[in-house]
Design an enzyme around this catalytic site. Structure first.
Site, PDB file in Angstrom:
ATOM      1  N   HIS A 162     -48.328  82.198 -52.531  1.00  7.25           N
ATOM      2  CA  HIS A 162     -48.816  82.978 -53.672  1.00  7.25           C
ATOM      3  C   HIS A 162     -50.068  82.293 -54.229  1.00  7.25           C
ATOM      4  O   HIS A 162     -50.095  81.898 -55.401  1.00  7.25           O
ATOM      5  CB  HIS A 162     -47.756  83.117 -54.770  1.00  7.25           C
ATOM      6  CG  HIS A 162     -46.673  84.105 -54.430  1.00  7.25           C
ATOM      7  ND1 HIS A 162     -45.465  84.148 -55.090  1.00  7.25           N
ATOM      8  CD2 HIS A 162     -46.623  85.096 -53.511  1.00  7.25           C
ATOM      9  CE1 HIS A 162     -44.723  85.118 -54.587  1.00  7.25           C
ATOM     10  NE2 HIS A 162     -45.402  85.711 -53.627  1.00  7.25           N
TER      11      HIS A 162
ATOM     12  N   ASP B  83     -47.155  89.035 -46.751  1.00  7.53           N
ATOM     13  CA  ASP B  83     -46.475  88.054 -45.888  1.00  7.53           C
ATOM     14  C   ASP B  83     -45.463  88.733 -44.960  1.00  7.53           C
ATOM     15  O   ASP B  83     -45.021  88.136 -43.984  1.00  7.53           O
ATOM     16  CB  ASP B  83     -45.818  86.928 -46.702  1.00  7.53           C
ATOM     17  CG  ASP B  83     -44.890  87.408 -47.785  1.00  7.53           C
ATOM     18  OD1 ASP B  83     -45.146  88.483 -48.371  1.00  7.53           O
ATOM     19  OD2 ASP B  83     -43.897  86.708 -48.066  1.00  7.53           O
TER      20      ASP B  83
END
Ligand code: FEO
Length: 393
Positions: free
Chosen positions: A21, A81
Protein backbone atom coordinates in the site's frame (compact mmCIF):
# COMPACT_ATOMS: atom_id res chain seq x y z
CA UNK A 1 2.25 -26.38 -6.90
CA UNK A 2 -0.68 -28.57 -6.00
CA UNK A 3 -3.23 -27.50 -3.39
CA UNK A 4 -5.56 -30.45 -4.04
CA UNK A 5 -5.82 -32.91 -6.96
CA UNK A 6 -7.91 -30.45 -8.93
CA UNK A 7 -6.47 -27.18 -7.58
CA UNK A 8 -3.12 -25.72 -8.59
CA UNK A 9 -1.42 -22.73 -7.05
CA UNK A 10 -0.48 -20.39 -9.90
CA UNK A 11 0.35 -17.28 -7.86
CA UNK A 12 3.62 -15.57 -7.05
CA UNK A 13 5.64 -15.71 -3.85
CA UNK A 14 7.29 -12.31 -3.41
CA UNK A 15 10.33 -12.65 -1.16
CA UNK A 16 11.42 -9.05 -1.73
CA UNK A 17 8.44 -6.96 -0.68
CA UNK A 18 9.05 -4.96 2.49
CA UNK A 19 6.22 -2.41 2.18
CA UNK A 20 2.71 -2.56 0.82
CA UNK A 21 0.00 0.00 0.00
CA UNK A 22 2.76 2.40 -0.99
CA UNK A 23 4.83 2.56 2.18
CA UNK A 24 1.84 2.28 4.53
CA UNK A 25 2.19 -1.32 5.64
CA UNK A 26 5.44 -3.08 6.50
CA UNK A 27 5.87 -6.61 5.14
CA UNK A 28 9.09 -7.75 6.77
CA UNK A 29 8.37 -11.38 5.88
CA UNK A 30 7.55 -10.70 2.22
CA UNK A 31 4.20 -11.76 0.85
CA UNK A 32 2.56 -13.76 -1.88
CA UNK A 33 -0.11 -12.96 -4.45
CA UNK A 34 -2.18 -16.10 -4.56
CA UNK A 35 -4.08 -17.28 -7.60
CA UNK A 36 -5.67 -20.68 -7.95
CA UNK A 37 -6.57 -22.76 -10.98
CA UNK A 38 -9.45 -25.15 -10.38
CA UNK A 39 -9.70 -27.93 -12.98
CA UNK A 40 -12.89 -29.85 -13.63
CA UNK A 41 -15.00 -30.25 -16.78
CA UNK A 42 -14.80 -26.46 -16.67
CA UNK A 43 -11.57 -24.75 -15.61
CA UNK A 44 -11.73 -21.70 -13.37
CA UNK A 45 -9.03 -19.21 -12.51
CA UNK A 46 -9.55 -17.55 -9.14
CA UNK A 47 -7.94 -14.10 -8.91
CA UNK A 48 -4.67 -13.08 -10.58
CA UNK A 49 -1.47 -11.45 -9.29
CA UNK A 50 0.05 -8.00 -9.03
CA UNK A 51 1.02 -6.47 -12.36
CA UNK A 52 4.84 -6.83 -12.13
CA UNK A 53 4.46 -10.62 -11.95
CA UNK A 54 2.17 -10.99 -14.95
CA UNK A 55 4.73 -12.86 -17.08
CA UNK A 56 5.54 -15.44 -14.41
CA UNK A 57 1.85 -15.85 -13.66
CA UNK A 58 0.92 -16.56 -17.25
CA UNK A 59 3.78 -19.09 -17.46
CA UNK A 60 2.54 -20.77 -14.26
CA UNK A 61 -0.87 -21.31 -15.85
CA UNK A 62 0.57 -22.43 -19.17
CA UNK A 63 2.57 -25.14 -17.41
CA UNK A 64 -0.77 -26.70 -16.51
CA UNK A 65 -3.27 -25.83 -19.24
CA UNK A 66 -3.50 -23.76 -22.36
CA UNK A 67 -4.85 -20.28 -21.58
CA UNK A 68 -7.75 -20.80 -23.99
CA UNK A 69 -8.87 -23.72 -21.81
CA UNK A 70 -9.71 -21.33 -18.97
CA UNK A 71 -13.51 -21.33 -19.04
CA UNK A 72 -14.17 -18.80 -16.30
CA UNK A 73 -12.25 -16.18 -14.37
CA UNK A 74 -13.35 -15.25 -10.87
CA UNK A 75 -12.27 -11.82 -9.65
CA UNK A 76 -12.95 -11.77 -5.93
CA UNK A 77 -11.44 -8.34 -5.36
CA UNK A 78 -10.29 -5.76 -7.86
CA UNK A 79 -7.38 -4.22 -5.94
CA UNK A 80 -4.40 -4.38 -8.33
CA UNK A 81 -2.46 -6.87 -6.21
CA UNK A 82 -5.12 -9.40 -7.28
CA UNK A 83 -6.32 -8.03 -10.60
CA UNK A 84 -3.14 -6.49 -11.97
CA UNK A 85 -2.39 -9.34 -14.37
CA UNK A 86 -5.98 -9.48 -15.62
CA UNK A 87 -5.60 -6.94 -18.41
CA UNK A 88 -2.73 -8.83 -20.00
CA UNK A 89 -4.49 -12.17 -19.56
CA UNK A 90 -7.64 -10.77 -21.17
CA UNK A 91 -5.64 -9.66 -24.20
CA UNK A 92 -4.94 -13.35 -24.76
CA UNK A 93 -8.40 -14.72 -23.90
CA UNK A 94 -10.71 -11.70 -24.40
CA UNK A 95 -14.02 -13.58 -24.47
CA UNK A 96 -13.59 -15.39 -21.14
CA UNK A 97 -16.37 -14.47 -18.71
CA UNK A 98 -15.30 -12.75 -15.49
CA UNK A 99 -17.41 -13.50 -12.42
CA UNK A 100 -17.41 -10.74 -9.84
CA UNK A 101 -19.75 -8.69 -7.68
CA UNK A 102 -21.56 -5.63 -9.01
CA UNK A 103 -19.04 -3.46 -7.20
CA UNK A 104 -16.28 -5.63 -8.59
CA UNK A 105 -17.43 -4.94 -12.13
CA UNK A 106 -17.49 -1.19 -11.43
CA UNK A 107 -14.03 -1.27 -9.90
CA UNK A 108 -12.51 -3.43 -12.65
CA UNK A 109 -13.98 -1.10 -15.26
CA UNK A 110 -12.60 1.85 -13.31
CA UNK A 111 -9.16 0.31 -13.25
CA UNK A 112 -8.86 -1.18 -16.74
CA UNK A 113 -11.53 0.62 -18.82
CA UNK A 114 -12.54 -2.51 -20.73
CA UNK A 115 -15.93 -3.97 -21.52
CA UNK A 116 -15.10 -7.55 -20.73
CA UNK A 117 -17.80 -10.20 -20.37
CA UNK A 118 -18.63 -9.44 -16.75
CA UNK A 119 -21.04 -11.78 -14.96
CA UNK A 120 -22.32 -10.16 -11.78
CA UNK A 121 -22.86 -12.56 -8.89
CA UNK A 122 -24.45 -12.35 -5.45
CA UNK A 123 -24.24 -14.51 -2.37
CA UNK A 124 -25.59 -17.97 -3.17
CA UNK A 125 -25.00 -17.79 -6.92
CA UNK A 126 -23.21 -20.91 -8.13
CA UNK A 127 -21.43 -22.03 -11.26
CA UNK A 128 -21.32 -25.72 -12.08
CA UNK A 129 -17.88 -26.98 -13.02
CA UNK A 130 -18.70 -30.66 -13.62
CA UNK A 131 -18.20 -32.80 -10.55
CA UNK A 132 -17.83 -29.70 -8.39
CA UNK A 133 -19.44 -26.33 -8.13
CA UNK A 134 -18.27 -22.90 -7.06
CA UNK A 135 -20.56 -20.74 -4.90
CA UNK A 136 -20.06 -17.08 -4.15
CA UNK A 137 -20.30 -15.24 -0.85
CA UNK A 138 -20.26 -11.45 -0.97
CA UNK A 139 -18.11 -9.83 1.69
CA UNK A 140 -18.45 -6.09 1.14
CA UNK A 141 -15.93 -3.92 3.01
CA UNK A 142 -13.72 -6.85 3.90
CA UNK A 143 -11.94 -4.80 2.94
CA UNK A 144 -13.28 -3.18 -0.27
CA UNK A 145 -16.92 -2.83 -1.40
CA UNK A 146 -16.28 -5.39 -4.15
CA UNK A 147 -14.84 -8.19 -2.05
CA UNK A 148 -16.30 -11.67 -2.22
CA UNK A 149 -15.28 -15.19 -1.30
CA UNK A 150 -15.87 -18.43 -3.21
CA UNK A 151 -16.61 -21.92 -1.90
CA UNK A 152 -15.66 -25.00 -3.90
CA UNK A 153 -17.93 -27.94 -3.12
CA UNK A 154 -16.46 -31.41 -3.28
CA UNK A 155 -13.03 -30.19 -2.20
CA UNK A 156 -14.62 -28.06 0.53
CA UNK A 157 -12.26 -25.16 -0.04
CA UNK A 158 -13.07 -21.56 0.87
CA UNK A 159 -11.20 -19.05 -1.27
CA UNK A 160 -11.29 -16.08 1.06
CA UNK A 161 -9.29 -13.42 -0.80
CA UNK A 162 -7.78 -10.89 1.64
CA UNK A 163 -9.70 -12.26 4.63
CA UNK A 164 -7.58 -14.69 6.70
CA UNK A 165 -4.49 -13.59 4.74
CA UNK A 166 -1.00 -12.87 6.02
CA UNK A 167 1.98 -11.18 4.45
CA UNK A 168 4.36 -14.14 4.45
CA UNK A 169 6.60 -15.43 1.71
CA UNK A 170 7.16 -19.15 2.10
CA UNK A 171 8.17 -22.12 0.01
CA UNK A 172 5.44 -23.97 1.89
CA UNK A 173 1.76 -23.64 1.08
CA UNK A 174 0.13 -24.68 4.34
CA UNK A 175 -0.22 -23.46 7.91
CA UNK A 176 1.13 -26.61 9.55
CA UNK A 177 4.42 -26.33 7.65
CA UNK A 178 5.54 -22.85 8.64
CA UNK A 179 6.86 -21.26 11.82
CA UNK A 180 3.82 -20.94 14.07
CA UNK A 181 4.86 -17.78 15.91
CA UNK A 182 5.50 -15.96 12.63
CA UNK A 183 2.21 -17.19 11.21
CA UNK A 184 0.21 -16.11 14.26
CA UNK A 185 1.85 -12.70 14.36
CA UNK A 186 1.51 -12.03 10.64
CA UNK A 187 -2.16 -13.12 10.64
CA UNK A 188 -2.83 -10.69 13.49
CA UNK A 189 -0.79 -7.90 11.91
CA UNK A 190 -2.73 -8.39 8.69
CA UNK A 191 -6.04 -8.28 10.55
CA UNK A 192 -5.10 -5.13 12.47
CA UNK A 193 -3.76 -3.21 9.51
CA UNK A 194 -6.11 -4.31 6.73
CA UNK A 195 -9.30 -5.70 8.21
CA UNK A 196 -9.83 -4.19 11.66
CA UNK A 197 -11.30 -0.86 10.47
CA UNK A 198 -14.23 -3.07 9.41
CA UNK A 199 -14.45 -5.30 12.50
CA UNK A 200 -18.23 -4.90 12.77
CA UNK A 201 -18.60 -6.30 9.26
CA UNK A 202 -16.30 -9.18 10.22
CA UNK A 203 -18.56 -10.17 13.12
CA UNK A 204 -21.62 -10.26 10.86
CA UNK A 205 -19.85 -12.09 8.03
CA UNK A 206 -18.54 -14.76 10.39
CA UNK A 207 -22.06 -15.30 11.77
CA UNK A 208 -23.34 -15.61 8.21
CA UNK A 209 -20.59 -18.05 7.27
CA UNK A 210 -21.23 -20.24 10.31
CA UNK A 211 -24.98 -20.22 9.58
CA UNK A 212 -24.23 -21.62 6.11
CA UNK A 213 -22.89 -24.78 7.78
CA UNK A 214 -20.25 -25.21 5.10
CA UNK A 215 -17.82 -28.06 5.53
CA UNK A 216 -14.52 -26.20 5.23
CA UNK A 217 -11.44 -28.40 4.85
CA UNK A 218 -9.19 -25.62 3.65
CA UNK A 219 -9.13 -21.83 3.52
CA UNK A 220 -7.08 -20.39 0.69
CA UNK A 221 -6.53 -16.65 1.11
CA UNK A 222 -5.06 -14.31 -1.48
CA UNK A 223 -1.89 -13.65 0.54
CA UNK A 224 0.36 -16.00 2.45
CA UNK A 225 -0.20 -19.61 3.33
CA UNK A 226 -3.43 -21.62 3.28
CA UNK A 227 -5.14 -22.89 6.37
CA UNK A 228 -5.78 -26.63 6.67
CA UNK A 229 -4.66 -27.49 10.22
CA UNK A 230 -5.86 -24.41 12.09
CA UNK A 231 -9.13 -23.56 10.36
CA UNK A 232 -11.20 -23.38 13.53
CA UNK A 233 -8.49 -21.38 15.27
CA UNK A 234 -8.16 -18.71 12.60
CA UNK A 235 -11.93 -18.34 12.42
CA UNK A 236 -12.21 -18.05 16.19
CA UNK A 237 -9.24 -15.66 16.27
CA UNK A 238 -11.07 -13.44 13.77
CA UNK A 239 -14.20 -13.56 15.94
CA UNK A 240 -12.12 -12.59 18.96
CA UNK A 241 -10.24 -9.80 17.17
CA UNK A 242 -13.47 -8.44 15.70
CA UNK A 243 -14.92 -8.06 19.21
CA UNK A 244 -11.76 -6.29 20.39
CA UNK A 245 -8.82 -7.46 22.48
CA UNK A 246 -7.89 -5.96 25.84
CA UNK A 247 -4.85 -7.77 27.18
CA UNK A 248 -3.46 -6.73 30.54
CA UNK A 249 -0.99 -4.56 28.71
CA UNK A 250 -0.32 -0.83 28.66
CA UNK A 251 1.55 0.73 25.76
CA UNK A 252 3.40 4.02 26.15
CA UNK A 253 4.10 5.85 22.90
CA UNK A 254 6.15 9.02 22.78
CA UNK A 255 8.46 11.09 20.69
CA UNK A 256 11.03 13.47 22.07
CA UNK A 257 13.43 16.22 21.01
CA UNK A 258 15.72 16.59 24.05
CA UNK A 259 14.66 13.57 26.17
CA UNK A 260 12.27 15.42 28.52
CA UNK A 261 9.21 13.57 27.22
CA UNK A 262 11.21 10.31 27.17
CA UNK A 263 12.06 10.73 30.85
CA UNK A 264 8.37 11.28 31.58
CA UNK A 265 7.49 8.10 29.65
CA UNK A 266 9.92 6.02 31.66
CA UNK A 267 8.71 7.45 34.98
CA UNK A 268 5.10 6.72 33.97
CA UNK A 269 6.17 3.12 33.32
CA UNK A 270 7.72 2.97 36.81
CA UNK A 271 4.43 4.13 38.29
CA UNK A 272 2.45 1.48 36.39
CA UNK A 273 4.90 -1.17 37.55
CA UNK A 274 4.56 -0.12 41.19
CA UNK A 275 0.80 -0.12 41.10
CA UNK A 276 0.19 -3.12 38.85
CA UNK A 277 3.27 -5.38 38.71
CA UNK A 278 1.55 -8.04 36.60
CA UNK A 279 0.65 -5.62 33.80
CA UNK A 280 2.81 -5.87 30.69
CA UNK A 281 4.30 -2.49 29.85
CA UNK A 282 5.75 -1.60 26.48
CA UNK A 283 7.39 1.71 25.59
CA UNK A 284 7.90 2.86 22.02
CA UNK A 285 9.46 5.93 20.50
CA UNK A 286 7.10 6.54 17.62
CA UNK A 287 9.72 8.05 15.32
CA UNK A 288 11.88 4.92 15.30
CA UNK A 289 9.21 2.23 15.54
CA UNK A 290 7.53 0.56 12.61
CA UNK A 291 4.02 1.97 12.39
CA UNK A 292 2.31 -1.27 11.32
CA UNK A 293 3.85 -3.20 14.22
CA UNK A 294 3.01 -0.38 16.63
CA UNK A 295 -0.66 -0.60 15.62
CA UNK A 296 -0.63 -4.29 16.60
CA UNK A 297 0.69 -3.30 20.05
CA UNK A 298 -2.09 -0.74 20.47
CA UNK A 299 -4.74 -3.12 19.12
CA UNK A 300 -4.34 -5.68 21.87
CA UNK A 301 -3.54 -3.35 24.80
CA UNK A 302 -6.14 -2.29 27.36
CA UNK A 303 -4.74 1.23 27.47
CA UNK A 304 -2.21 3.59 25.99
CA UNK A 305 -0.37 6.72 27.10
CA UNK A 306 0.80 9.04 24.36
CA UNK A 307 3.41 11.74 24.82
CA UNK A 308 4.80 14.51 22.69
CA UNK A 309 6.52 17.79 23.40
CA UNK A 310 4.96 20.92 22.03
CA UNK A 311 6.66 22.26 18.89
CA UNK A 312 5.35 25.39 17.21
CA UNK A 313 1.84 24.81 18.61
CA UNK A 314 1.86 21.29 17.25
CA UNK A 315 2.84 17.71 18.09
CA UNK A 316 5.90 15.97 16.76
CA UNK A 317 5.00 14.54 13.37
CA UNK A 318 5.46 10.88 14.28
CA UNK A 319 2.97 11.28 17.15
CA UNK A 320 0.32 13.06 15.05
CA UNK A 321 0.79 10.39 12.42
CA UNK A 322 0.36 7.42 14.75
CA UNK A 323 -2.71 9.06 16.36
CA UNK A 324 -4.26 9.36 12.91
CA UNK A 325 -3.47 5.71 12.17
CA UNK A 326 -4.90 4.56 15.49
CA UNK A 327 -8.11 6.48 14.77
CA UNK A 328 -8.61 4.48 11.56
CA UNK A 329 -8.69 1.21 13.51
CA UNK A 330 -12.04 2.12 15.16
CA UNK A 331 -10.96 0.75 18.52
CA UNK A 332 -13.27 0.88 21.53
CA UNK A 333 -13.26 0.09 25.26
CA UNK A 334 -9.70 1.23 25.73
CA UNK A 335 -8.37 3.92 28.06
CA UNK A 336 -5.80 6.57 27.29
CA UNK A 337 -3.90 9.48 28.79
CA UNK A 338 -1.43 12.04 27.51
CA UNK A 339 1.80 13.61 28.63
CA UNK A 340 4.60 15.79 27.34
CA UNK A 341 7.01 18.63 27.95
CA UNK A 342 6.70 22.18 26.71
CA UNK A 343 8.56 25.47 26.78
CA UNK A 344 6.00 28.27 26.81
CA UNK A 345 2.75 26.74 25.52
CA UNK A 346 1.26 23.47 26.83
CA UNK A 347 -1.04 23.08 23.79
CA UNK A 348 0.38 19.60 23.24
CA UNK A 349 -1.74 18.06 26.00
CA UNK A 350 -4.96 19.45 24.57
CA UNK A 351 -4.04 18.24 21.08
CA UNK A 352 -3.10 14.78 22.36
CA UNK A 353 -6.37 14.46 24.30
CA UNK A 354 -8.37 15.57 21.27
CA UNK A 355 -6.57 13.02 19.10
CA UNK A 356 -7.15 10.24 21.61
CA UNK A 357 -10.83 11.15 22.04
CA UNK A 358 -11.32 11.20 18.29
CA UNK A 359 -9.72 7.76 18.14
CA UNK A 360 -12.42 6.45 20.49
CA UNK A 361 -10.43 6.16 23.71
CA UNK A 362 -11.80 6.89 27.18
CA UNK A 363 -9.59 9.63 28.59
CA UNK A 364 -8.55 8.44 32.04
CA UNK A 365 -6.67 11.57 33.14
CA UNK A 366 -6.51 15.25 32.18
CA UNK A 367 -2.91 14.60 31.12
CA UNK A 368 0.46 15.64 32.49
CA UNK A 369 2.49 18.57 31.23
CA UNK A 370 6.00 19.49 32.34
CA UNK A 371 7.59 22.83 31.58
CA UNK A 372 11.14 22.60 30.23
CA UNK A 373 13.16 19.67 31.57
CA UNK A 374 11.44 17.50 34.21
CA UNK A 375 13.02 17.71 37.66
CA UNK A 376 12.60 15.19 40.48
CA UNK A 377 9.15 16.54 41.39
CA UNK A 378 8.00 16.42 37.79
CA UNK A 379 9.16 12.83 37.42
CA UNK A 380 7.37 11.93 40.65
CA UNK A 381 4.21 13.39 39.10
CA UNK A 382 4.80 11.22 36.03
CA UNK A 383 5.07 8.18 38.28
CA UNK A 384 1.81 9.22 39.93
CA UNK A 385 0.16 9.41 36.51
CA UNK A 386 1.36 5.86 35.82
CA UNK A 387 -0.08 4.64 39.12
CA UNK A 388 -3.43 6.37 38.58
CA UNK A 389 -3.64 5.06 35.05
CA UNK A 390 -2.91 1.47 36.13
CA UNK A 391 -5.60 1.77 38.81
CA UNK A 392 -8.20 3.09 36.34
CA UNK A 393 -8.97 -0.43 35.03
FE1 FEO B 1 -4.66 -7.99 -1.19
FE2 FEO B 1 -7.09 -5.72 -0.86
O1 FEO B 1 -5.73 -6.58 -1.74
Amino acid sequence: MQIKDSINYVGKVDWELRAFHGEELSTFNGTSFNSYLVRDEKNVLIDTVWTPFTGEFIKNIEKIIDLKDIDYIVSQHSEPDHSGALAHLMMKIPDTPIYCTKNGKMALKGHYHKDWDFREVKTGDTIELGKKSLSFIEAPMLHWPDTMMSYLSGDNVLFSNDVFGQHIASEFLFDDLVDQATLEYEALKYYVNIISPFSKKVEKKLEELLAMNLQIDMICPAHGISWRANIEKIISDYALWAKGVNKDKIVIIYDTMYNSTRKMAESIAQGIKQSSPQTEIKIFKSSNTDKSDLLVEVFNAKGILVGSPNINASLLTSVSSILQEIKILNLSNKKAASFGSYGWSPANIKMLNTGLEEAGFDIASPGLKTQWVPDKDALTKAEELGKEFAEAF
